[in-house]
Design an enzyme around this catalytic site. Structure first.
Site, short mmCIF file in Angstrom:
data_model
loop_
_atom_site.label_atom_id
_atom_site.label_comp_id
_atom_site.label_asym_id
_atom_site.label_seq_id
_atom_site.Cartn_x
_atom_site.Cartn_y
_atom_site.Cartn_z
N LYS A 279 0.86 -1.18 0.00
CA LYS A 279 0.00 0.00 0.00
C LYS A 279 0.90 1.23 0.00
O LYS A 279 1.77 1.36 0.87
CB LYS A 279 -0.91 -0.02 1.23
CG LYS A 279 -2.01 1.03 1.22
CD LYS A 279 -3.08 0.71 0.17
CE LYS A 279 -4.31 1.60 0.32
NZ LYS A 279 -5.07 1.32 1.55
N HIS A 280 0.71 2.10 -0.95
CA HIS A 280 1.50 3.32 -1.07
C HIS A 280 2.99 3.02 -1.06
O HIS A 280 3.77 3.65 -0.34
CB HIS A 280 1.14 4.32 0.01
CG HIS A 280 -0.24 4.87 -0.15
ND1 HIS A 280 -0.75 5.88 0.64
CD2 HIS A 280 -1.25 4.55 -1.00
CE1 HIS A 280 -1.99 6.14 0.27
NE2 HIS A 280 -2.31 5.34 -0.73
N ASN A 422 12.54 5.34 8.07
CA ASN A 422 13.17 4.32 8.90
C ASN A 422 12.27 3.09 8.97
O ASN A 422 11.08 3.21 9.22
CB ASN A 422 13.41 4.85 10.31
CG ASN A 422 14.53 5.86 10.38
OD1 ASN A 422 15.61 5.59 9.90
ND2 ASN A 422 14.28 7.01 11.00
N HIS A 528 14.56 5.54 0.40
CA HIS A 528 13.91 6.84 0.54
C HIS A 528 12.92 7.09 -0.58
O HIS A 528 12.90 6.38 -1.56
CB HIS A 528 14.97 7.95 0.56
CG HIS A 528 15.79 7.96 1.80
ND1 HIS A 528 17.07 7.43 1.85
CD2 HIS A 528 15.52 8.39 3.05
CE1 HIS A 528 17.55 7.55 3.08
NE2 HIS A 528 16.63 8.13 3.83
#
Length: 528
Positions: A279-280, A422, A528
């Site tokens: 998801k996302h 993180n 990231h």
């Protein structure tokens, strides 16, 4: 109303002769003289057309194994001469240069030659020189010359000729834009081969990318943003090349999330049945089990709330039973190497659900590079294909992990590699127990993952969360002991992390005090 410029002479020189005959027939039908080279000329004659050889036009034979045939003023002068420039026309008359009003060219198959594994000399010989030169000349002078480089445009050219007897300035401009893009992509492919394949340069001083548009998307990340999908010429197994069996068009976010799910599923290539729910762009449930159906259930239980409207990927052929279970909740996209008839029938009931079949899974250890745009530039790096095996692990605590804890550590570590930093991942018995993603500190990621595990236990009526007795992975070192202690409070008994903090001794001491087993990988997996 625009003028339709008549074609009096056309030069045809193509590697791919598919669809050429109807175009040649249309040109001849409208009174164009056909000029051609080598194999193309022979094919045109075979089809019954009158053809003038380029050597007859130039007065020079093709020479040097075909390296020199169209590189001549009577070719390029005929293409580049500006028709309303008196000096140009006088020079053409003085030197007996006739105008060429259309150039039909496609180039030597350089990329196909490279992909075939050909030797260096063969690759070099498949660098086209005359073709790109004519393409650029014709495209530059598109005010007077039509340049046709894409066989998919042949029908449109024929239609214009039959309807109007010639081509408009607007149409010639469109063809010229495509032509310049073609030669740019062609040179990019050649320069890339020289840099990477021939010279072994991973990061050359100059870099060009060659891609073509595969699809124009409905919108980008948000409806006010436009977007498109571009793919390289050399297509590898993956989302961009997948076959869409059903469902509405894919959006930018669908493709981005599907790629994240498929990339993680490929980590389990050749292993037990595995299911990944994303998801996302973050995994919210991952599991391996003896069956795909069980893996789905185990993955779903990690975070069923986030799984709603998610993306599901797997490492093997989708079967009917698993497809029926997936169809019970709202799912945007399902990705699999293949699907059986029962699975496709089950998912067909969900008309908007997209089913993508990739045919294979890529090797997670494959080389490659990733790109990320920043203001004023692009960041390029090697793709994160690092892998940790048991022999790489260093036990740093008084207690060594058990065999089961080691297996859970490595599973959690594999998943953490694909979670936004993180990242904290709890895993137990081949399934994720809690995932904390994208937080600004590691302690909060550990807490969020534990909260999700607690919510799952409450929903399914378990005596305790699955984090109890789990292994926990951290994608980077614990800078302080607080994140590790949060994991211990959640019930984790083993820890896998890179190590390398200036406070490693403090963190190790805290693990020992909590009775944890901890291993260092020496490798970090920031995402990231």
């Amino acid at each position: 109303m625009q003028d339709h410029k008549k074609i009096t002479r056309a030069l045809l020189s193509v590697t791919d002769k598919e669809g050429l005959e109807p175009l040649a027939a249309a040109l001849a039908r409208h009174g164009a003289e056909l000029v051609s080279t080598g194999g193309t000329a022979a094919k045109l004659r075979e089809w019954g057309h009158d053809v003038k050889d380029v050597s007859e036009l130039t007065g020079f034979p093709e020479m040097m194994d075909g390296r020199v045939k169209t590189l001549h003023p009577k070719v390029h002068g005929g293409i580049l001469g500006v028709r309303n420039n008196a000096d140009h026309m006088a020079a053409m008359d003085e030197h007996g240069i006739g105008p060429i009003d259309m150039v039909v060219v496609n180039l030597y198959a350089f990329e196909k030659t490279v992909m075939s594994g050909a030797d260096r000399d063969t690759i070099i010989e498949n660098i086209d020189i005359g073709g790109p030169s004519m393409v650029r000349s014709a495209a530059k002078n598109h005010e007077d010359v039509a340049i046709v480089t894409d066989p998919l445009d042949y029908d449109a050219v024929i239609g214009e000729l039959d309807a109007h007897g010639g081509l408009t300035q607007e149409f010639r401009s469109i063809l010229a834009a495509k032509a310049f893009a073609l030669t740019a992509a062609y040179d990019a492919a050649i320069s890339s081969w020289f840099a990477f394949g021939d010279q072994g340069q991973a990061y050359p001083d100059r870099r060009a990318l060659a891609m073509h548009k595969a699809d124009e998307l409905r919108y980008g990340e948000n409806p006010h943003q436009k977007a498109a999908l571009y793919i390289p010429q050399a297509v590898a197994p993956g989302i961009a090349a997948a076959r869409q069996v059903q469902g509405k068009a894919l959006s930018y976010n669908n493709l981005n999330d599907a790629d994240a799910a498929f990339d993680l599923a490929s980590e389990f290539r050749g292993g037990d049945p595995a299911i990944v729910i994303v998801k996302h762009a973050n995994p919210c449930g991952v599991a391996q089990a003896s069956s795909l159906r069980q893996a789905w259930q185990d993955a779903l239980e990690c975070d069923s709330v986030s799984a709603f409207g998610g993306i599901v990927a797997m490492n093997r052929t989708l079967d009917g039973e698993t497809a029926e279970a997936i169809a019970e909740i709202f799912t945007e996209v399902v990705i699999a190497p293949d699907a059986d008839e029962a699975a496709m029938a089950a998912l067909s009931k969900k008309k908007n659900l997209r089913l993508l079949l990739t045919g294979d899974l890529p090797d997670p250890a494959r080389p490659g590079q990733t790109m990320k745009p920043i203001a004023g530039g692009i960041l390029i790096q090697d793709r994160d294909n690092g892998k940790v095996v048991r022999d790489d692990l260093k036990v740093v605590t008084k207690r060594a992990p058990s065999e089961q804890e080691l297996a859970d550590c490595l599973f959690a570590w594999t998943v953490a590699k694909h979670v936004k930093s993180n990242a904290i991942v709890y895993a137990k018995d081949g399934m994720t127990a809690g995932i904390g993603a994208g937080q600004m500190n590691r302690r909060d990621s550990a807490r969020i993952a534990a909260i999700k595990a607690g919510e799952a236990a409450e929903k399914y009526g378990w005596d305790q969360p699955k984090t109890v007795g789990s292994a926990v992975a951290s994608d980077a070192f614990f800078p302080f002991a607080d994140g590790l202690l949060s994991a211990a409070e959640a019930g984790a008994t083993a820890v896998i992390q890179p190590g390398g903090s200036i406070r490693d001794d403090e963190v190790i001491a805290a693990a020992d005090d909590a009775g944890l087993a901890m291993v260092f990988t020496g490798m970090r997996h920031f995402r990231h």
